[in-house]
Design a protein around this motif. Structure first.
Motif, short mmCIF file in Angstrom:
data_model
loop_
_atom_site.label_atom_id
_atom_site.label_comp_id
_atom_site.label_asym_id
_atom_site.label_seq_id
_atom_site.Cartn_x
_atom_site.Cartn_y
_atom_site.Cartn_z
N ILE A 98 49.75 41.05 55.89
CA ILE A 98 48.47 40.36 55.98
C ILE A 98 48.36 39.27 54.92
O ILE A 98 47.91 38.15 55.20
CB ILE A 98 47.30 41.37 55.83
N ALA A 109 50.47 36.43 55.98
CA ALA A 109 49.84 35.70 57.08
C ALA A 109 48.72 34.79 56.56
O ALA A 109 48.56 33.65 57.03
CB ALA A 109 49.28 36.68 58.10
N LYS A 110 47.98 35.27 55.56
CA LYS A 110 46.93 34.45 54.95
C LYS A 110 47.53 33.22 54.28
O LYS A 110 47.05 32.10 54.46
CB LYS A 110 46.15 35.27 53.93
N THR A 150 48.77 30.74 56.85
CA THR A 150 47.66 30.02 57.47
C THR A 150 47.14 28.93 56.54
O THR A 150 46.81 27.83 56.97
CB THR A 150 46.52 30.99 57.84
N HIS A 170 43.78 31.23 64.54
CA HIS A 170 44.60 32.14 63.75
C HIS A 170 43.87 32.54 62.47
O HIS A 170 43.92 33.71 62.05
CB HIS A 170 45.94 31.46 63.40
N VAL A 210 43.01 36.32 60.93
CA VAL A 210 43.39 36.75 59.58
C VAL A 210 42.16 37.20 58.81
O VAL A 210 42.18 38.23 58.12
CB VAL A 210 44.12 35.62 58.83
N TYR A 266 41.58 40.80 57.29
CA TYR A 266 41.51 40.75 55.83
C TYR A 266 40.19 41.33 55.34
O TYR A 266 40.08 41.82 54.22
CB TYR A 266 41.65 39.30 55.36
#
Length: 394
Positions: free
Chosen positions: A6, A9-10, A13, A120, A124, A128
């Motif tokens: 996660i 992914a943050k 992004t 996206h 997230v 999150y």
């Protein structure tokens, strides 16, 4: 539980928002060059900008459908690569028809990545379970800063303009390549939607029929107005400073840079700010500050004070759109894969197509009048949001 996946992914992004800001802002210092190279008046330039916005508007609804079919990661990949390859062409094309075609294609790519990265980002943020949209848009503003100044700086150092543009494009591709694998794949996105949206799998598949949800359209309308101000700074601030404030062309991007710095700083701190203040204060107060900033930059006879106006505009407008996107991602019974593309489409219509309308206003009246209209529209946003919040609390 927040896992490494996660967090990665943050971060990925955030880098995509940076890439998008860098790519589109690199067009800002090209605008005066294109205007002079093609020998355009304000109306002709406005028409070209309309083609850029038209490309984005054509692709944005299609992008939402693509995201629902293959996921935002693949959509981001294709659109960033397209933008990177088109960007250098905008600096050398000398035929107005080819320029229009190139701007249309550039608008398609930018519009597509805008929709995909926001969709996206909402996924997230949901997993999150903390506000992150302001910081994501903050990285977009950071990209805007480097894009608006970077190209001009490279040219000022003596680098051939086409090589300077290729350098920016190479950077876009590099940033994409190092973060692509950390973006959520299609299956993960689908699982997040089913978990955090109040919809079942069948409704996700058919929810595009709910595009005309009244809440979505109202949020989209307000996004249109706020993004219009960003588009005006991108496409017209350099010309305004050059023609109205006698700033040298090489430094005409300084207004957009000041605006971008202020917006970036406020957005990077915006997640904490939004957590402490309610959305009503952020939206209404921000709209009033932004309107005041535009008035100052228009009427000040001193360039330094005008730059303060750009800064106030950036401070006021910074966290309005992240609030709208976050609210759009929490509409009960509607999948974010529908609400976010719709809000993004309407919002970025303001950023990409709206400035073309300002071009026609500037041609028939003046660029000053066009900027005054933007100041008035911010007051409209404050009034609409105040009425909406008052109605929802009744």
């Amino acid at each position: 539980m927040i896992t490494k996946k996660i967090i990665d992914a943050k971060r990925a992004t955030q880098l995509i928002f940076l890439v998008c800001g860098l790519g589109i802002a690199s067009w800002a210092p090209m605008v005066p060059l294109a205007k002079d190279r093609l020998r355009l008046n304000e109306a002709d330039l406005g028409l070209l900008l309309l083609l850029l916005g038209g490309g984005a508007l054509v692709m944005m609804p299609i992008s939402g459908i693509l995201i629902s079919k293959i996921g935002s990661r693949k959509v981001i990949l294709g659109s960033v690569l397209a933008a990177a390859f088109i960007l250098p062409c905008l600096l050398v094309i000398s035929n107005i028809y080819l320029m229009g075609l190139a701007l249309f294609a550039f608008g398609c790519s930018i519009g597509t990545v805008d929709v995909a990265m926001n969709a996206h980002g909402i996924q997230v943020q949901n997993i999150y379970e903390k506000p992150i949209m302001s910081s994501l848009h903050g990285l977009f503003s950071v990209g805007g800063l480097f894009g608006s100044l970077g190209l001009g700086f490279l040219i000022k150092l003596g680098l051939n303009p086409i090589y300077a543009a290729i350098t920016i494009s190479t950077l876009l591709i590099f940033l994409l390549s190092i973060q692509f694998k950390h973006l959520f794949n299609y299956q993960t996105e689908k699982e997040i939607i089913l978990k955090f949206s109040n919809v079942d799998e069948e409704k996700v598949a058919t929810s595009r029929l709910q595009w005309f949800n009244s809440t979505v359209l109202l949020l989209g309308l307000m996004c249109f107005i706020v993004f219009l101000s960003e588009g005006a700074m991108l496409d017209w601030s350099a010309i305004f400073l050059r023609d109205n404030k006698n700033v040298e062309p090489e430094f005409s991007g300084i207004g957009y840079a000041a605006f971008s710095v202020a917006m970036a700083v406020m957005r990077l701190a915006g997640d904490s700010l939004i957590s402490k203040l309610n959305s009503k204060i952020v939206v209404i107060g921000g709209s009033i500050i932004a309107s005041a900033g535009i008035v100052i930059l228009i009427f000040s006879p001193w360039i330094t004070v005008s730059l303060i106006g750009f800064i106030l505009l950036g401070i006021g407008a910074a966290n309005i759109v992240p609030v709208f996107f976050s609210e759009g991602g929490k509409i009960s019974g509607l999948s974010p894969t529908v609400s976010i593309p719709v809000i993004t489409t309407m919002g970025y219509a303001g950023q990409l197509a709206g400035p073309a309308l300002l071009g026609f206003i500037a041609h028939h009246f003046s660029l000053t009048v066009a900027f005054e209209i933007i100041a008035l529209l911010f007051i409209v946003v404050a009034l609409i949001y105040k009425i909406r919040k008052k109605s929802s609390s009744c």
